[in-house]
Scaffold this active site. Structure first.
Site, PDB file in Angstrom:
ATOM      1  N   GLY A  48       0.822  -1.206   0.000  1.00  0.00           N
ATOM      2  CA  GLY A  48       0.000   0.000   0.000  1.00  0.00           C
ATOM      3  C   GLY A  48       0.850   1.247   0.000  1.00  0.00           C
ATOM      4  N   GLY A 104       0.308   5.621   0.891  1.00  0.00           N
ATOM      5  CA  GLY A 104      -0.551   6.752   1.231  1.00  0.00           C
ATOM      6  C   GLY A 104       0.163   8.039   0.885  1.00  0.00           C
ATOM      7  CB  SER A 105      -0.812  11.552   1.188  1.00  0.00           C
ATOM      8  OG  SER A 105      -1.195  11.518   2.542  1.00  0.00           O
ATOM      9  CB  THR A 106       2.261  10.707   5.077  1.00  0.00           C
ATOM     10  OG1 THR A 106       1.448   9.671   5.670  1.00  0.00           O
ATOM     11  CG2 THR A 106       1.454  11.977   4.997  1.00  0.00           C
ATOM     12  CB  VAL A 166       1.769   0.120   3.882  1.00  0.00           C
ATOM     13  CG1 VAL A 166       1.498  -1.002   4.883  1.00  0.00           C
ATOM     14  CG2 VAL A 166       1.302   1.454   4.454  1.00  0.00           C
ATOM     15  CE  LYS A 209       0.946   5.334   7.667  1.00  0.00           C
ATOM     16  NZ  LYS A 209      -0.402   5.726   8.075  1.00  0.00           N
ATOM     17  CG  ASP A 248      -7.613  11.073   6.531  1.00  0.00           C
ATOM     18  OD1 ASP A 248      -8.429  11.661   5.783  1.00  0.00           O
ATOM     19  OD2 ASP A 248      -6.540  10.613   6.122  1.00  0.00           O
TER      20      ASP A 248
HETATM   21  N1  LIG Z   1      -2.068  -2.954   8.513  1.00  0.00           N
HETATM   22  C1  LIG Z   1      -2.211  -2.974   7.191  1.00  0.00           C
HETATM   23  N2  LIG Z   1      -2.432  -4.130   6.539  1.00  0.00           N
HETATM   24  C2  LIG Z   1      -2.605  -4.151   5.193  1.00  0.00           C
HETATM   25  N3  LIG Z   1      -2.577  -3.042   4.413  1.00  0.00           N
HETATM   26  C3  LIG Z   1      -2.350  -1.857   5.007  1.00  0.00           C
HETATM   27  C4  LIG Z   1      -2.162  -1.755   6.416  1.00  0.00           C
HETATM   28  N4  LIG Z   1      -1.992  -0.447   6.720  1.00  0.00           N
HETATM   29  C5  LIG Z   1      -2.069   0.224   5.570  1.00  0.00           C
HETATM   30  N5  LIG Z   1      -2.289  -0.596   4.530  1.00  0.00           N
HETATM   31  C6  LIG Z   1      -2.430  -0.225   3.110  1.00  0.00           C
HETATM   32  O1  LIG Z   1      -1.621   0.900   2.851  1.00  0.00           O
HETATM   33  C7  LIG Z   1      -2.431   2.026   2.438  1.00  0.00           C
HETATM   34  C8  LIG Z   1      -1.827   3.293   2.983  1.00  0.00           C
HETATM   35  O2  LIG Z   1      -1.817   3.243   4.402  1.00  0.00           O
HETATM   36  P1  LIG Z   1      -2.273   4.488   5.274  1.00  0.00           P
HETATM   37  O3  LIG Z   1      -3.645   4.911   4.837  1.00  0.00           O
HETATM   38  O4  LIG Z   1      -2.094   4.154   6.700  1.00  0.00           O
HETATM   39  O5  LIG Z   1      -1.167   5.552   4.793  1.00  0.00           O
HETATM   40  P2  LIG Z   1      -1.205   7.128   4.818  1.00  0.00           P
HETATM   41  O6  LIG Z   1       0.063   7.630   4.223  1.00  0.00           O
HETATM   42  O7  LIG Z   1      -1.516   7.579   6.204  1.00  0.00           O
HETATM   43  O8  LIG Z   1      -2.402   7.374   3.853  1.00  0.00           O
HETATM   44  P3  LIG Z   1      -3.380   8.588   3.656  1.00  0.00           P
HETATM   45  O9  LIG Z   1      -2.943   9.224   2.385  1.00  0.00           O
HETATM   46  O10 LIG Z   1      -4.758   7.983   3.521  1.00  0.00           O
HETATM   47  O11 LIG Z   1      -3.248   9.455   4.874  1.00  0.00           O
HETATM   48  C9  LIG Z   1      -3.831   1.705   2.954  1.00  0.00           C
HETATM   49  O12 LIG Z   1      -4.848   2.325   2.195  1.00  0.00           O
HETATM   50  C10 LIG Z   1      -3.862   0.194   2.815  1.00  0.00           C
HETATM   51  O13 LIG Z   1      -4.174  -0.165   1.473  1.00  0.00           O
END
Ligand SMILES: Nc1ncnc2c1ncn2[C@@H]1O[C@H](COP(=O)(O)OP(=O)(O)OP(=O)(O)O)[C@@H](O)[C@H]1O
Length: 464
Positions: free
Chosen positions: A201, A203-205, A208, A223, A315
């Site tokens: 995965g 995300g913007s920050t 994963v 992460k 969020d």
């Molecule tokens: N524990 C996990 N198990 C499986 N996949 C995960 C897990 N945590 C995150 N992911 C995957 O990684 C992606 C990004 O994680 P997350 O949303 O925590 O990141 P972020 O950088 O905070 O994103 P955002 O841009 O939404 O703030 C999630 O949408 C999901 O698809």
């Protein structure tokens, strides 16, 4: 100017990578991941520089004058959102940096979808170092104290914004050493299967990745957040404290957080069912009322728990809802949380993802836990219509509509029972005082009638 900063940044990163290679000789798969990451960053940087409108200063998104009481003019967006704001919202993923990455073990939520969810944050000056560094609280101390720390840091940041003179920047090293005091001291590379990293995965920050903890043999999601790339790096404290200090059956479990070079690594329970976004954006899947209620129930339980502890998630959206293998649903992504308390009952920062933001948050009025309930309503719209209201409009336009107009018009791509219509109405009341609380919604007839005691109806979704 910004291009130069980006180039310097890339250069520094390459230097760091070379350093890592010399010093630590990470195993091949990790190297590949790092190299891939640098390439992705270069691609992103190019996209960013290409998409900057000549008239706007980098990273700033100036708004036309608004008709409402509060102006959006001070708003700015993250680099990723600037880079992608001109793309059609449901464009194919071919042009994104995901297209040539390691095959994930499961589908990653649609990059075009995620990239279109421009996360808007105020451009704030960096926070100040507290007078006494020992104010930072070690990992093992009380949850409320640790959360207070995050709140204090945010408070400090707001104070810094108010006073240009006070807005002296914290150096990267100072910030890193502050974070070091709240994470665990070990080096996770010593016990993680470094050859087994698979990206699951983004995300913007963060990125994963999935790997295995060799001590327990269990799979863990890692992460990884680069300290240097955060717009509001003080929010990284949330990533460390929330999941750790507020354990709940409906919240993704955290195993530990660590500093690895200039990255924060958060090790957590692996959720193999992926994000709800993968389901709501799948045109072949239409969620029925039982499935919607069965998803809402644990999310409301998690929110009720967080809200009773004074934590606002800020969020809530389909991306933050992850599925276990068993079909159970858990809340994740606590990077934007804020603490409220009797001393500080309301927050004011513009934080969240535009289409999911509550009107009072966009209007910059002091807000509380009610904003999460509004966002939950938007997430229900996602589950019915496949996307949030105003999703075909630019984020700023959508925000203006949310702030100034009556409750969003729903497409209602299918008929809904009166219980669901009422439930939605209670979540998306424009006046936060009229909005239901998470506790009230848990007792709503929609949940009582449709939520399934077992998660069989959700397992069907995962098997498709
Ligand atoms: N524990 C996990 N198990 C499986 N996949 C995960 C897990 N945590 C995150 N992911 C995957 O990684 C992606 C990004 O994680 P997350 O949303 O925590 O990141 P972020 O950088 O905070 O994103 P955002 O841009 O939404 O703030 C999630 O949408 C999901 O698809």
């Amino acid at each position: 100017m910004q291009q130069r900063q980006l180039q310097n940044h890339q250069f520094n990163q390459q230097q760091q990578q070379q350093q890592q290679f010399v010093d630590q000789r990470p195993p091949p798969s990790y190297q590949i991941y790092q190299q891939q990451r640098t390439m992705d960053q270069q691609q992103q940087s190019r996209a960013l520089s290409e998409s900057q409108p000549p008239s706007s200063p980098p990273g700033q998104w100036n708004q036309p004058a608004s008709s409402g009481s509060a102006s959006l003019a001070a708003s700015s967006v993250t680099a990723a959102s600037v880079a992608n704001r001109n793309r059609p919202l449901r464009q194919s993923t071919a042009s994104t940096s995901d297209s040539n990455r390691h095959q994930p073990v499961r589908a990653v939520s649609s990059p075009a979808y995620r990239l279109s969810q421009q996360q808007m944050q105020m451009q704030q000056p960096p926070m100040q170092l507290p007078q006494q560094p020992h104010q930072f609280i070690p990992q093992q101390q009380q949850p409320s104290l640790a959360m207070d720390l995050a709140a204090r840091l945010e408070q400090q940041l707001n104070a810094a914004a108010a006073s240009a003179q006070a807005a002296r920047s914290l150096t990267h090293e100072q910030f890193r050493s502050a974070l070091e005091r709240v994470v665990l001291p070990e080096d996770p590379r010593l016990f993680l299967d470094m050859q087994g990293f698979v990206k699951i995965g983004e995300g913007s920050t963060s990125q994963v990745l999935l790997t295995r903890d060799r001590r327990t043999s269990r799979q863990v999601a890692v992460k990884m957040m680069d300290l240097r790339k955060q717009q509001r790096r003080e929010l990284l404290f949330n990533e460390v404290v929330i999941m750790r200090d507020y354990p709940h059956p409906c919240i993704v479990e955290m195993y530990g957080s660590y500093l690895v070079d200039d990255e924060l690594w958060v090790l957590m329970e692996y959720m193999p069912g992926g994000a709800l976004t993968d389901i709501v954006t799948n045109k072949n899947i239409r969620l029925d009322d039982c499935q919607i209620a069965t998803i809402c129930q644990p999310v409301l339980q998690a929110l009720s728990f967080l809200h009773s502890n004074g934590v606002i998630h800020r969020d809530i959206k389909s991306d933050s809802i992850l599925f276990c293998r068993t079909g159970h649903v858990k809340l994740s992504d606590f990077g934007f949380c804020a603490q409220v308390s009797p001393e500080l009952p309301r927050r004011k920062s513009l934080v969240g993802t535009p289409y999911w933001m509550a009107p009072e948050l966009i209007a910059r009025s002091p807000y509380g836990t009610e904003v999460d309930v509004w966002s939950l309503g938007v997430m229900i719209v996602e589950m019915i219509d496949g996307e949030p209201p105003y999703f075909n409009e630019a984020p700023v336009q959508a925000m203006r509509r949310i702030r100034d107009q009556q409750a969003p018009r729903l497409q209602f791509s299918r008929p809904v029972p009166p219980e669901l219509a009422d439930f939605l109405g209670r979540t998306m009341a424009r006046d936060p005082k009229q909005r239901a609380t998470a506790d009230e919604l848990l007792r709503h007839p929609f949940i009582a009638r449709f939520a399934s005691p077992d998660v069989g109806c959700l397992l069907q979704l995962l098997s498709r």
